[in-house]
Enzyme design. Structure first.
Site, PDB file in Angstrom:
ATOM      1  N   GLU A  51       3.347  -3.936 -13.616  1.00  0.00           N
ATOM      2  CA  GLU A  51       4.686  -4.240 -13.910  1.00  0.00           C
ATOM      3  C   GLU A  51       5.610  -3.144 -14.638  1.00  0.00           C
ATOM      4  O   GLU A  51       6.389  -3.231 -15.349  1.00  0.00           O
ATOM      5  CB  GLU A  51       4.692  -5.542 -14.881  1.00  0.00           C
ATOM      6  CG  GLU A  51       4.306  -6.563 -14.194  1.00  0.00           C
ATOM      7  CD  GLU A  51       4.308  -8.020 -15.244  1.00  0.00           C
ATOM      8  OE1 GLU A  51       5.473  -7.970 -15.725  1.00  0.00           O
ATOM      9  OE2 GLU A  51       3.445  -8.856 -15.006  1.00  0.00           O
ATOM     10  N   LEU A  81     -16.388   2.662 -33.931  1.00  0.00           N
ATOM     11  CA  LEU A  81     -17.737   2.034 -33.858  1.00  0.00           C
ATOM     12  C   LEU A  81     -18.880   3.004 -33.401  1.00  0.00           C
ATOM     13  O   LEU A  81     -20.026   2.565 -33.239  1.00  0.00           O
ATOM     14  CB  LEU A  81     -17.649   0.913 -32.908  1.00  0.00           C
ATOM     15  CG  LEU A  81     -17.468  -0.538 -33.426  1.00  0.00           C
ATOM     16  CD1 LEU A  81     -16.125  -0.598 -33.951  1.00  0.00           C
ATOM     17  CD2 LEU A  81     -17.408  -1.532 -32.045  1.00  0.00           C
ATOM     18  N   ILE A 132      -2.398  -7.511  -5.652  1.00  0.00           N
ATOM     19  CA  ILE A 132      -1.695  -8.771  -6.102  1.00  0.00           C
ATOM     20  C   ILE A 132      -2.660  -9.416  -7.157  1.00  0.00           C
ATOM     21  O   ILE A 132      -3.883 -10.001  -6.762  1.00  0.00           O
ATOM     22  CB  ILE A 132      -1.304  -9.842  -5.035  1.00  0.00           C
ATOM     23  CG1 ILE A 132      -0.467  -8.952  -3.868  1.00  0.00           C
ATOM     24  CG2 ILE A 132      -0.671 -11.032  -5.375  1.00  0.00           C
ATOM     25  CD1 ILE A 132       0.757  -8.291  -4.501  1.00  0.00           C
ATOM     26  N   ARG A 149       8.018  -7.789 -18.203  1.00  0.00           N
ATOM     27  CA  ARG A 149       7.676  -6.644 -19.304  1.00  0.00           C
ATOM     28  C   ARG A 149       7.392  -7.248 -20.673  1.00  0.00           C
ATOM     29  O   ARG A 149       6.255  -6.593 -21.436  1.00  0.00           O
ATOM     30  CB  ARG A 149       8.699  -5.810 -19.362  1.00  0.00           C
ATOM     31  CG  ARG A 149       8.524  -4.481 -18.406  1.00  0.00           C
ATOM     32  CD  ARG A 149       9.654  -3.806 -17.761  1.00  0.00           C
ATOM     33  NE  ARG A 149       9.386  -3.493 -16.545  1.00  0.00           N
ATOM     34  CZ  ARG A 149      10.106  -2.870 -15.717  1.00  0.00           C
ATOM     35  NH1 ARG A 149      11.479  -2.668 -16.140  1.00  0.00           N
ATOM     36  NH2 ARG A 149       9.989  -2.551 -14.528  1.00  0.00           N
ATOM     37  N   GLY A 203       4.702   1.484  -4.632  1.00  0.00           N
ATOM     38  CA  GLY A 203       4.478   0.701  -5.872  1.00  0.00           C
ATOM     39  C   GLY A 203       5.707   0.798  -6.668  1.00  0.00           C
ATOM     40  O   GLY A 203       6.504   0.057  -6.643  1.00  0.00           O
ATOM     41  N   PRO A 219       0.717  -1.278  -0.143  1.00  0.00           N
ATOM     42  CA  PRO A 219      -0.185  -0.062   0.035  1.00  0.00           C
ATOM     43  C   PRO A 219       1.032   1.139  -0.076  1.00  0.00           C
ATOM     44  O   PRO A 219       0.467   2.313  -0.446  1.00  0.00           O
ATOM     45  CB  PRO A 219      -0.898  -0.221   1.336  1.00  0.00           C
ATOM     46  CG  PRO A 219      -0.590  -1.604   1.671  1.00  0.00           C
ATOM     47  CD  PRO A 219       0.351  -2.016   1.229  1.00  0.00           C
TER      48      PRO A 219
END
Lengths: 405, 240
Positions: free
Chosen positions: A385, A360, A179, A265, A153, A150
């Site tokens: 990631e 569209l 996760i 990656r 990151g 938390p």
């Protein structure tokens, strides 16, 4: 000033060792066959249910088992350990085709292959490989990767989850956030600080089975996209694991994480390519069929320009991804190329998702057509990631190193 | 199998250049059945055969990846390939079945491009072997094969002696996806190459295609109020 050495570095990678440029245009037969079988599976088994999986947030357990039987859940794992024994280029192709059918399923495949099996394959002991990889090759079990918290990151070096040794056990305390696969996983590779004073060199990697006493799951996040995957916090409260569950050596956790993410990656780039291609396919097909002003809208330059831009974005990201995979297979440095691939592919995915809805029109905004799902699925690829911002830092860092005199 | 079919400008056939080809779905079912029979240990070896230009080796490799042991590519190209029809293929298959001493020849019931539904039957006739066509269930019982056939009236069960020719219908099985390890293994399996002449087969066709046209565009329908109107209209346009 550009010295001869650094220019050789920038040019030499294309020529020696890795496959020649001609094979970027036409893949080897085995890879083509492998791509075709994954595409057939995605078209027949994933495409028809992807909308339902998304709407009902359903984990595709049966499909994951079927993909496991095909070898797709452990592409790079040697056959002796139960995998398909193929290379990273094959893995990239597999993830792209699966993601084209269902973005969420592509994510499950990618996380299991790159983030869970990847580090164990590279840093685990033979015993750890047999215990923690082999059961995860069949699709019966999937794994997850717990690095983010938390409180951090992008700032992965600041891991506040702690691990202390007590006799023959490690005791883990802390919380991991975001996760993927958490609610469906049977094991995790998790990172915790063993020596706070060493900062990021004091982080170690551990293997924890799930479920396990002392490890509980937070609520499932209600996400914008890839809704068939479960995302939640992992909460560790005096979670005890044997000493033998440390992955790699003490203090090498940060290095393991960074190297794992390098390969991961390429997996995410492949997932983004699949989503981008699906969005492009949807728009191009619609452009043929929808008529306005007396002709199919594909005749209008405004639509043509959009389709062309989408195609260029996807194809250039695809070639970057293949190159990164080929460099990895040739055991050459690929950090910069992997970051470039992830950056290009994820931005291509969000671009194609956005433009596909635009082509569209109203139909792009409703759930009758898959365009809105591609738009939502694409968004995460620029975040997890390694955010696009982090990718830029990685690329710049590598680039400046090359130019340093 | 969604491909837009275009008739060639000279009306001699349909455009096949640049069109993606893949294994005929009924042949996929045939391959799957053969591999299953081998897995159940009823047969020793499965040989995948295809007749055509170089590209068919890709299809043979897919069959190898599904579990066949080896392949044979009978090379037919150019004018011979364009003129090739069920009779020529049946002659090739019959010659190979004898050469390989096969106990079973399993094919798809028909190809979805020409819908001929003849090759299996012709092969059996040329070999003077029994045939179990439109098979929806195949059981080997010693030297005999029990075949449940899908026919217009329902299901027919027959028992035929081996060697025999079987053709696969839709409900016979669900073909497997080639697994990645099997694709790797397929690379090492052998595909033998030969020409029809090597088998003593002459490729001359007794059928000459005069012209190929697209089906006429469907015209709009006309609504009528009464049965009398319907009869009158049908009489007027010469239908009755």
């Amino acid at each position: 000033m550009l010295s001869l050495d650094s220019s050789r570095k920038t040019l030499g990678l294309c020529v020696s060792g890795c496959r020649s440029l001609s094979s970027l245009a036409e893949l080897p037969e085995m890879h083509q066959m492998m791509r075709q079988t994954c595409r057939d599976y995605a078209d027949r088994e994933l495409g028809p249910i992807a909308g339902k999986l998304d709407k009902e947030h359903l984990f595709p357990a049966q499909q994951v088992r079927e993909l496991g039987a095909m070898g797709v859940m452990a592409v790079e794992v040697p056959e002796a350990l139960g995998g398909a024994g193929m290379d990273y280029l094959a893995y990239s192709l597999a993830v792209e085709e699966i993601s084209r059918g269902c973005g969420s399923t592509g994510c499950v495949v990618s996380v299991n292959n790159s983030l869970y099996i990847g580090p164990i394959l590279k840093f685990g002991t033979q015993k750890q490989k047999e215990q923690w990889i082999t059961p995860f090759t069949t699709g019966e079990k999937v794994g997850c990767f717990a690095l983010s918290e938390p409180g951090n990151g992008s700032d992965a070096g600041a891991a506040s989850t702690l691990a202390r040794q007590e006799g023959e056990e490690w005791v883990l305390n802390g919380t991991k956030a975001w996760i993927t696969n958490s609610w469906d996983a049977s094991a995790t590779v998790i990172f915790a600080t063993t020596d706070k004073s060493l900062k990021h060199k004091g982080i170690s990697a551990f293997l924890v089975p799930m479920p396990h006493p002392g490890l509980s799951l937070g609520k499932k996040e209600d996400k914008l996209g890839i809704r068939a995957t479960s995302t939640a916090n992992l909460i560790l409260e005096d979670c005890r694991i044997p000493l033998g569950n440390m992955l790699g050596s003490r203090g090498s956790g940060f290095k393991i994480a960074m190297q794992t993410l390098d390969s991961g990656r390429i997996g995410i780039a492949s997932q983004a390519l699949g989503i981008a291609q699906a969005a492009l396919d949807c728009a191009a097909d619609y452009a043929h069929k929808r008529t306005a002003f007396g002709a199919p809208i594909g005749k209008l330059q405004a639509v043509q320009f959009k389709l062309a831009d989408m195609a260029v974005a996807v194809e250039s990201a695809r070639l970057l991804t293949w190159k990164a995979a080929m460099l990895k297979d040739a055991k050459k440095p690929f950090t910069k190329e992997a970051a470039m691939a992830k950056l290009a592919a994820s931005e291509a995915a969000t671009f194609c998702g956005h433009q596909s809805i635009q082509v569209l029109g109203g139909m792009g905004y409703v759930t009758d057509m898959p365009a809105e799902r591609h738009y939502r699925d694409a968004r995460i690829t620029e975040i997890y990631e390694g955010t696009s911002e982090i990718q830029r830092l990685v690329i710049a860092g590598q680039l400046l190193k090359e130019y340093a005199s | 199998y969604i491909v837009t079919i275009r008739v060639k400008p000279d009306h001699s056939g349909v455009v096949t250049d640049g069109v993606k080809h893949s294994m005929n779905p009924f042949c996929e079912i045939a391959v799957e059945e053969a591999v299953k029979l081998k897995e159940k240990k009823f047969i020793k070896e499965v040989v995948a055969v295809s007749c055509g230009p170089t590209q068919v080796t890709e299809t043979i490799r897919t069959a190898l990846a599904m579990g066949c042991d080896r392949g044979i590519h009978v090379e037919v190209s150019g004018k011979d390939y364009e003129a090739m029809g069920p009779l020529q293929i049946a002659k090739i298959f019959a010659a190979l079945a004898k050469k390989e001493e096969a106990s079973l020849v399993i094919l798809g019931k028909q190809a979805i491009d020409d819908d001929c539904n003849q090759t299996g039957q012709m092969t059996a006739a040329l070999l003077d072997w029994p045939q179990g066509t439109f098979a929806s269930e195949v059981t080997i019982d010693g030297e005999k094969v029990k075949v449940v056939r899908e026919i217009d009236g329902g299901l027919e069960t027959i028992k035929i002696s081996m060697p025999a020719v079987l053709t696969a219908d839709l409900r016979l099985n669900t073909p497997r996806y080639a697994t990645l390890p099997n694709i790797m293994k397929a690379k090492k399996k052998k595909i033998a190459n030969m020409k029809p002449a090597d088998l003593g087969v002459d490729m001359v066709s007794r059928v000459e295609v005069l012209r190929v046209d697209e089906p006429p565009t469907r015209l709009a329908g006309v609504k009528v109020e009464t049965v009398d109107d319907l009869v009158a209209k049908l009489k007027a346009n010469g239908t009755i």
